[in-house]
Write a protein that holds these residues in place. Structure first.
Motif, short mmCIF file in Angstrom:
data_model
loop_
_atom_site.label_atom_id
_atom_site.label_comp_id
_atom_site.label_asym_id
_atom_site.label_seq_id
_atom_site.Cartn_x
_atom_site.Cartn_y
_atom_site.Cartn_z
N ALA A 193 42.88 44.26 52.56
CA ALA A 193 43.59 43.00 52.37
C ALA A 193 42.84 42.02 51.48
CB ALA A 193 43.88 42.35 53.73
N CYS A 194 41.70 42.42 50.92
CA CYS A 194 40.98 41.53 50.00
C CYS A 194 41.80 41.31 48.73
CB CYS A 194 39.62 42.12 49.64
SG CYS A 194 38.38 41.92 50.92
N VAL A 195 41.63 40.12 48.14
CA VAL A 195 42.32 39.77 46.91
C VAL A 195 41.38 39.93 45.74
CG1 VAL A 195 43.53 37.94 45.66
CG2 VAL A 195 43.76 38.12 48.16
N VAL A 196 41.80 40.71 44.74
CA VAL A 196 41.04 40.85 43.50
C VAL A 196 41.69 39.92 42.48
CG1 VAL A 196 40.29 42.40 41.66
CG2 VAL A 196 40.39 43.22 44.04
N ASP A 197 40.96 38.89 42.09
CA ASP A 197 41.48 37.83 41.22
C ASP A 197 41.17 38.18 39.76
OD1 ASP A 197 41.94 35.41 39.81
OD2 ASP A 197 41.62 34.26 41.63
N PRO A 198 42.20 38.36 38.93
CA PRO A 198 41.96 38.74 37.53
C PRO A 198 41.52 37.59 36.64
CG PRO A 198 44.30 38.49 37.89
CD PRO A 198 43.65 38.27 39.23
N ASP A 199 41.59 36.37 37.14
CA ASP A 199 41.38 35.21 36.28
C ASP A 199 40.03 34.52 36.45
OD1 ASP A 199 44.02 35.43 35.25
OD2 ASP A 199 44.79 34.43 37.05
N VAL A 200 39.36 34.74 37.58
CA VAL A 200 38.12 34.02 37.89
C VAL A 200 37.06 35.02 38.34
CG1 VAL A 200 37.09 32.15 39.24
CG2 VAL A 200 39.49 32.03 38.61
N PRO A 201 35.81 34.86 37.93
CA PRO A 201 34.78 35.85 38.29
C PRO A 201 34.39 35.78 39.76
CG PRO A 201 33.80 34.01 37.11
CD PRO A 201 35.28 33.82 37.04
N THR A 202 33.78 36.85 40.21
CA THR A 202 33.20 36.90 41.55
C THR A 202 32.07 35.88 41.66
OG1 THR A 202 33.71 39.26 41.66
CG2 THR A 202 32.06 38.43 43.21
N ALA A 203 31.95 35.27 42.83
CA ALA A 203 30.82 34.37 43.07
C ALA A 203 29.51 35.13 42.96
CB ALA A 203 30.95 33.74 44.45
N MET A 204 28.47 34.44 42.59
CA MET A 204 27.14 35.03 42.48
C MET A 204 26.11 34.07 43.06
SD MET A 204 27.06 38.05 40.80
CE MET A 204 25.53 38.15 39.88
N THR A 205 25.12 34.63 43.76
CA THR A 205 24.07 33.81 44.37
C THR A 205 22.70 34.35 44.00
OG1 THR A 205 25.42 33.08 46.24
CG2 THR A 205 23.06 33.07 46.57
N VAL A 206 21.80 33.44 43.69
CA VAL A 206 20.38 33.77 43.51
C VAL A 206 19.63 33.11 44.67
CG1 VAL A 206 18.33 33.53 42.07
CG2 VAL A 206 20.58 33.94 41.01
N VAL A 207 18.87 33.91 45.41
CA VAL A 207 18.10 33.42 46.55
C VAL A 207 16.62 33.50 46.20
CG1 VAL A 207 17.63 33.66 49.01
CG2 VAL A 207 19.88 34.29 48.10
N LEU A 208 15.96 32.35 46.15
CA LEU A 208 14.53 32.29 45.88
C LEU A 208 13.80 32.19 47.22
CD1 LEU A 208 14.58 29.72 42.92
CD2 LEU A 208 14.72 32.22 42.81
N VAL A 209 13.07 33.25 47.58
CA VAL A 209 12.46 33.33 48.90
C VAL A 209 10.97 33.02 48.79
CG1 VAL A 209 11.98 34.82 50.88
CG2 VAL A 209 14.13 35.06 49.61
#
Length: 326
Positions: free
Chosen positions: A89-105
């Motif tokens: 049931a996930c939605v694949v959006d053709p117009d906007v990119p996937t979120a991305m995270t950078v974690v500095l540990v």
């Protein structure tokens, strides 16, 4: 025959996490290159990590979120599927990119940089009503990163409850620092899963929304409760939710049936605390859905959070039910 197909439906955020271990507190700009001990690309997002952990604990788990039609989105969906999570049931959006995270540990602390991508497009109407009717429990993550979902969350939880499901919410942090909009949601939230700072902020914001600005110090009428955190969970419980507060190395605190409940944590050597709170969520929900009493469920949750810190990333060291309860 049970009406449910899934024990747990998680609605929320999913993205790749780029985890940089041993990051400097103040990276040098000016095109300077600095070496770090390790880095990795792993499944991220509070909702995705909770869903993955719940499936590992043996729950029949589905996940609803939005990803872009891009390699990052494919990575997320493949990772969830590989963990036994239903993503149909996930939605694949053709117009906007996937979120991305950078974690500095840096040790047990971290800085989190997120490009929200399509996160703010996820809405309550993305959740199929038929799926709600086949789910025992609905959990929502990252309330403040998903404003469309937040706006419709009270209605979504009412629908879930009407279908016979229980509900839970982990708001995570509010980047804007306002903590607004929860006064309507919490009365239809069976379990609230904040950390200490979030519990204090939510209690203050909801009290202000309901009754106006708080009185001056010394005039609050705290009913003899000197501990701000305990006062906060008491106030949250009065709204009709069960607050279970994640306290890291101190364990967990809840307030139910008019009394506080505390569970300590076992000392551990932490490799990476990313996703530990989400693994806690998975453990608590798995235990409650199995019918365990609250304090036993909190013990399982604290154990899951602790064990998840054994390896880098949010999912690599998540335990099985046997590991969490042995």
């Amino acid at each position: 025959m049970s009406r449910t197909t899934f024990d747990l439906l998680v609605v929320g955020d999913a993205n790749p996490d780029v985890i940089v271990s041993g990051a400097p507190r103040h990276p040098e700009f000016g095109q300077r290159e600095q070496l770090v001990p390790a880095a990795g690309l792993v499944l991220g997002g509070s909702g995705a990590i909770t869903a993955y952990g719940a499936a590992r604990l043996g729950l029949r788990t589905a996940f609803v979120g939005r990803v872009g039609d891009d390699p990052a989105g494919a990575f997320v969906l493949d990772a969830l599927r590989s963990g036994g999570v239903d993503v149909s049931a996930c939605v694949v959006d053709p117009d906007v990119p996937t979120a991305m995270t950078v974690v500095l540990v840096d040790g047990d602390d971290r800085a989190i940089l997120t490009a929200s991508g399509c996160l703010d497009r996820l809405g309550a109407d993305d959740v199929p009503r038929g799926l709600l009717e086949r789910t025992a429990h609905v959990h929502v993550s990252s309330y403040f990163l998903q404003p469309r979902l937040a706006a419709g969350l009270a209605g979504l939880f009412r629908l879930a409850r009407a279908a016979g499901a229980s509900t839970s919410l982990d708001t995570n942090d509010d980047p804007a620092g306002r903590w607004a909009g929860l006064a309507e949601v919490l009365p239809v939230t069976d379990v609230l899963l904040p950390n200490e700072a979030e519990a204090l902020a939510i209690a203050t914001a909801v009290a202000t929304a309901v009754a106006g600005p708080p009185p001056a110090a010394g005039q609050r009428g705290d009913r003899g409760e000197p501990d701000p955190l305990l006062r906060a969970v008491r106030e949250l419980a009065a709204l009709g939710t069960l607050p279970v507060v994640k306290r890291g190395a101190l364990g967990a605190l809840a307030f139910a049936d008019g009394e506080p409940a505390e569970v300590p944590a076992t000392p551990a050597t932490v490799v990476d605390a990313v996703g530990a709170g989400d693994s806690f969520n998975a453990g608590l929900l798995a235990a409650l859905l199995r019918g365990l009493p609250l304090k036993q469920a909190m013990t399982v949750a604290v154990t899951c959070g602790t064990l998840s810190t054994r390896a880098a990333g949010g999912t690599a060291a998540q335990p099985t039910w046997e590991e969490a309860t042995s």
